[in-house]
Design a protein around this motif. Sequence first.
Motif, mmCIF file in Angstrom:
data_model
loop_
_atom_site.group_PDB
_atom_site.id
_atom_site.type_symbol
_atom_site.label_atom_id
_atom_site.label_comp_id
_atom_site.label_asym_id
_atom_site.label_seq_id
_atom_site.Cartn_x
_atom_site.Cartn_y
_atom_site.Cartn_z
ATOM 1 N N THR A 345 37.554 -43.418 -50.647
ATOM 2 C CA THR A 345 38.852 -43.668 -51.256
ATOM 3 C C THR A 345 39.736 -44.420 -50.261
ATOM 4 O O THR A 345 39.934 -43.955 -49.128
ATOM 5 N N ASN A 346 40.203 -45.601 -50.675
ATOM 6 C CA ASN A 346 41.179 -46.384 -49.908
ATOM 7 C C ASN A 346 40.668 -46.930 -48.578
ATOM 8 O O ASN A 346 41.387 -46.933 -47.576
ATOM 9 N N VAL A 347 39.408 -47.399 -48.558
ATOM 10 C CA VAL A 347 38.914 -48.125 -47.385
ATOM 11 C C VAL A 347 38.815 -49.606 -47.730
ATOM 12 O O VAL A 347 39.026 -50.010 -48.881
ATOM 13 N N GLY A 348 38.494 -50.442 -46.734
ATOM 14 C CA GLY A 348 38.327 -51.873 -46.959
ATOM 15 C C GLY A 348 36.953 -52.181 -47.542
ATOM 16 O O GLY A 348 35.986 -51.454 -47.298
ATOM 17 N N VAL A 355 31.494 -51.213 -46.644
ATOM 18 C CA VAL A 355 32.886 -50.814 -46.446
ATOM 19 C C VAL A 355 33.256 -50.920 -44.969
ATOM 20 O O VAL A 355 32.402 -50.868 -44.090
ATOM 21 N N TRP A 356 34.546 -51.043 -44.713
ATOM 22 C CA TRP A 356 35.023 -51.085 -43.331
ATOM 23 C C TRP A 356 36.358 -50.370 -43.239
ATOM 24 O O TRP A 356 37.107 -50.267 -44.224
ATOM 25 N N ARG A 382 48.440 -55.851 -41.691
ATOM 26 C CA ARG A 382 48.213 -54.652 -42.505
ATOM 27 C C ARG A 382 46.920 -53.976 -42.073
ATOM 28 O O ARG A 382 46.108 -54.582 -41.373
ATOM 29 N N LYS A 383 46.735 -52.749 -42.496
ATOM 30 C CA LYS A 383 45.486 -52.040 -42.213
ATOM 31 C C LYS A 383 44.481 -52.336 -43.321
ATOM 32 O O LYS A 383 44.878 -52.462 -44.495
ATOM 33 N N ALA A 384 43.207 -52.402 -42.948
ATOM 34 C CA ALA A 384 42.165 -52.569 -43.965
ATOM 35 C C ALA A 384 42.029 -51.282 -44.775
ATOM 36 O O ALA A 384 41.912 -51.301 -45.995
ATOM 37 N N ALA A 385 42.027 -50.154 -44.053
ATOM 38 C CA ALA A 385 41.935 -48.855 -44.724
ATOM 39 C C ALA A 385 43.262 -48.132 -44.568
ATOM 40 O O ALA A 385 43.949 -48.297 -43.555
#
Length: 604
Positions: A345-348, A355-356, A382-385
Amino acid sequence: MSQGLDVARTRVAHKGSAASGAGANESVRRWVEECAALCKPDTIHWCDGSIEERDVLLDQGVRDGIFIRLNQEKLPGCYLHRSNQNDVARSEHLTFICSPREDGAGPTNNWMEPKAAYAKLRGLFADSMGGRTMYVVPFVMGPVGSPLAKVGVELTDSLYVAVNMGIMTRMGGIAWEQLGDSEEFTRCLHSVGDCNPDRRYICHFPQDNTIWSFGSGYGGNALLGKKCLALRIASYLGQQQGWMAEHMLLMGVQDPKGHKTYVAAAFPSACGKTNFAMLVPPQKYQKDGWKITTIGDDIVWMWVDETGRLRGINPESGYFGVVPGTNWETNPNAMHSISRDTIYTNVGLLPDGDVWWEDKTKELPKECIGWTGQAWHPGCGRKAAHPNARFTTPMANNPVLDGAVHDSAGVLVSAIIFGGRRSRTIPLVYQAFNWVHGVYVGATLGSETTAAATGQIGVVRRDPMAMLPFIGYNIRDYLIHWCRMRKKMKDCPRVFSVNWFRKNDQGQFMWPGYGENMRVLKWIIDRCHGQAYGVESPLGWMPRTEDIELDGLGLSRQDLEAVQAINPPDIKAELMSQEELFLKMAADLPKEMIFERELLVSRL
Ligand code: SAT
Ligand code: MN
């Protein structure tokens, strides 16, 4: 209590029961009908917990845009979910304990009068599921057949919640079997509604064994078996019935002779609890035959058995862990676990469907799609995750899962550890003089805030037993309950304080942490068995510097002395800062806590 009642290692498939809820008893059916009449869903789906059902729900989720199927070669069975951006964490200020009297909730909880709360939420739930499916999610918290195992049924209009509950709990027909004809199940009603923080309420009715949650899809607000049932409702039931529901990990520590000792540990958030629960011992310890195994990473239920000793189970069956910061160095067992059958949930999202997240790899990807769905690249600001991005993964994936995790009789708990993130004052490790002193150590537990949690860094927050947001009743009665448990036990667990986060004047960590915490754990285990030396200090029993192995650490005896140092003026300041919480409890502070404080003052 008999061993081996362990009938449910895997989910039982109840073919053909999806539409009808075959196996559900009359009181369940009546309650589902009542709730359906209130929420008016288009359809009702009775979950059976089968693998086939899981695949059907995931496919449906992909079609509905709730899930993105990840690269199935790299991450078989893994999916990505992006939450509403206003719905990324627990909402403590919107969480209520609805006991009949305000005193039942106490000074640390939000309170709403039950009738008023039901009325308010009934208004919100009315017609809230039009055009949606209501999932009936039956689940068992705890190994099936355990004396503490509890059945819950969650009605939810969130497919994400239904799928996640399938990972986090023993979900499906097995719950109907455990429930039988009984009316005793936790009634959990949940709707995401329009996911508006102004219409978001997480209400607990401990006296009714009921939870109503509206307006959020986030884990702790929406997966109602977890914090809501297994901590808030269960802590109330435990106080009534003489057992304990705690915000603790539970791990096995196996020594070279093959003897296993179980340790429960409470840490406030951002202290590496999941890492500690899956700790990989240093090479030398592994060679010598030391091994860590996990029973649970977040919640433990404990009771006193007929021999007068404390036993524990993990009520959950999965891990809902923080993703950022998890990598092959900090937690290889978690990395193994989340490489399949995991909901992120809510990662890049990387271009190849991998995913990252921040700190997954040293090298940053050139590009990805960030957790908000916008393009992300290094330096974009911004953050990726999201910092609170989560994985939901079955505990069965954990390479060091303890063999007793499904044992209905639980495991003996020999030690309880309280730990916080403290850059000064609190030494690496000490042992409380006795149980009630240990309760004082737990009650005064504090931890420094990290940026991820609040935006304010380094402020010490009191978090008794790491339970502040999770005690489902008055904290006064909670601390009294802890003290009284002593009387039930013939041989009680030893209680310890640890702090992996002490810093020197240059602001550097004085202890390496992570796997090296095994060295401290070894002293703790040896103390439990009367096999290690302890020196009396004002705070408690402490190891001498020669009692903690330093080989291969690059730390000197002086370094260890420094991380263990007790500076009386600092401890006095610490005592003053504990008053902040104790003042809130004012006249209600249990007398044992006052005595322990006075004893500490006199030792100083
Ligand atoms: O979803 S949980 O409440 O378990 C995680 C958290 O503490 O936010
Ligand atoms: Mn937790």
